[in-house]
Design an enzyme around this catalytic site. Sequence first.
Site, mmCIF file in Angstrom:
data_model
loop_
_atom_site.group_PDB
_atom_site.id
_atom_site.type_symbol
_atom_site.label_atom_id
_atom_site.label_comp_id
_atom_site.label_asym_id
_atom_site.label_seq_id
_atom_site.Cartn_x
_atom_site.Cartn_y
_atom_site.Cartn_z
ATOM 1 N N HIS A 195 -7.567 -2.405 10.389
ATOM 2 C CA HIS A 195 -7.302 -2.435 8.945
ATOM 3 C C HIS A 195 -6.077 -3.298 8.639
ATOM 4 O O HIS A 195 -5.219 -3.519 9.484
ATOM 5 C CB HIS A 195 -7.180 -1.020 8.361
ATOM 6 C CG HIS A 195 -5.877 -0.324 8.599
ATOM 7 N ND1 HIS A 195 -5.679 0.995 8.273
ATOM 8 C CD2 HIS A 195 -4.688 -0.734 9.145
ATOM 9 C CE1 HIS A 195 -4.437 1.340 8.578
ATOM 10 N NE2 HIS A 195 -3.821 0.323 9.111
ATOM 11 N N ASN A 236 -7.508 0.253 14.004
ATOM 12 C CA ASN A 236 -8.929 0.090 13.664
ATOM 13 C C ASN A 236 -9.188 -1.265 12.996
ATOM 14 O O ASN A 236 -10.258 -1.479 12.433
ATOM 15 C CB ASN A 236 -9.379 1.222 12.735
ATOM 16 C CG ASN A 236 -8.493 1.332 11.497
ATOM 17 O OD1 ASN A 236 -7.603 0.495 11.308
ATOM 18 N ND2 ASN A 236 -8.738 2.330 10.676
ATOM 19 N N ASP A 248 0.839 -1.200 0.000
ATOM 20 C CA ASP A 248 0.000 0.000 0.000
ATOM 21 C C ASP A 248 0.876 1.252 0.000
ATOM 22 O O ASP A 248 2.093 1.182 0.137
ATOM 23 C CB ASP A 248 -0.957 -0.013 1.196
ATOM 24 C CG ASP A 248 -0.229 -0.169 2.540
ATOM 25 O OD1 ASP A 248 1.002 -0.284 2.559
ATOM 26 O OD2 ASP A 248 -0.919 -0.177 3.576
HETATM 27 P P1 PGA Z 1 1.977 -0.560 12.646
HETATM 28 O O1 PGA Z 1 0.830 -0.436 11.595
HETATM 29 O O2 PGA Z 1 2.718 -1.805 12.321
HETATM 30 O O3 PGA Z 1 2.803 0.670 12.438
HETATM 31 O O4 PGA Z 1 1.334 -0.616 13.994
HETATM 32 C C1 PGA Z 1 -0.004 -1.502 11.352
HETATM 33 C C2 PGA Z 1 -1.033 -1.077 10.356
HETATM 34 O O5 PGA Z 1 -1.574 0.027 10.481
HETATM 35 O O6 PGA Z 1 -1.334 -1.841 9.456
#
Ligand code: PGA
Length: 241
Positions: A136, A134, A67
Site C-alpha cells: 500500500h 502489503n 493519510d
Molecule cells: P513504514 O510504513 O514506513 O512504517 O514501514 C510504510 C507504509 O506502510 O506505508
Amino acid sequence: MYIKIGRDYNDLSIDTAKIIAGHIRAMPNTLVCLAAGNTPLGAFRELVAMQERGEVDLSSVWYAGLDEWVGLGPDDEGSCANVMNDALYKVIQKERIRIFDGLDSDSDRQCREMENWIKSHGGISFTLLGIGMNGHIGFNEPGTPDVDGCFTVALDDVTKSVSKKYFGKELPVTTGITIGWRTLFNAQSVVLMSSGKDKAPIVKAALQESQTPNVPASLFQNHSNLSVMLDNDAASLIVPI
Ligand code: PGA
C-alpha cells in the site's frame, strides 16, 4: 524510473532528504505531500538539520498530510499527525500545513476540504511515499480504486496487524482516510522509499512485477519522474536490468 540503492538506512535518509530539499528550493510555494510511517523519519531528521544549517526553508512550500487512522487524533501516539508533528511539522509554519483529523466524524467533508486544498495550490508537485508490507501507499490498500481525490477505506488485515509498531499496543483501528493514489501520481515528482529486509519481497513486486491495484505501489512504475530510494536490504531481491 531511477533507482538509488544506499549502503544503509543512514545513507538512504541523507540522499532522500537532499532530493526533498532540492525540490523545495526549486519549486517554492508549491504543495508537497510527505508520508508518515517509520521509513522517512531519518530523512525528516536530516531535513530539520538542513534547515538549522540554513540550507533549506521548509516553510517555503505548502504541505498536504497523506493519510490518517480514523479514530486517532494528533495527541495519540503513532497517529500520522502525531508522528509528523514530532518529526517535521514542528519546525514549519502551521498555516502551511493541512492534515486529516482522524477524530472528525465527517470524513466526507474532510476529503472535500483536502481536495480543495490540493486544487487551490495547483495540485501536488512532489510526493514522498513509503511502501507498506502489503504494497500500500498511504492508505491506498490492495484493490484500491482509480479515482481522483480523497476517500476513506477499510484497512487491510496486513495494515491492521502492522499498525501495532506505531502505537506500542494493539488498537482497534479499522478505517483509514487518505489521498488517493491517482492524485499522488499526478505530482510532477514522486519518490518511493523503502528500507529493511522484510520489505524486499514487496519492493520486488512493486518495481519488477506486473502493475496491479493489488500492489498499489506498482501503479507508480510508469510515472515519468519516479525516484526509488532503497537501502541494500530492501533492494536485495531486485534484479539488475
Ligand atoms: P513504514 O510504513 O514506513 O512504517 O514501514 C510504510 C507504509 O506502510 O506505508
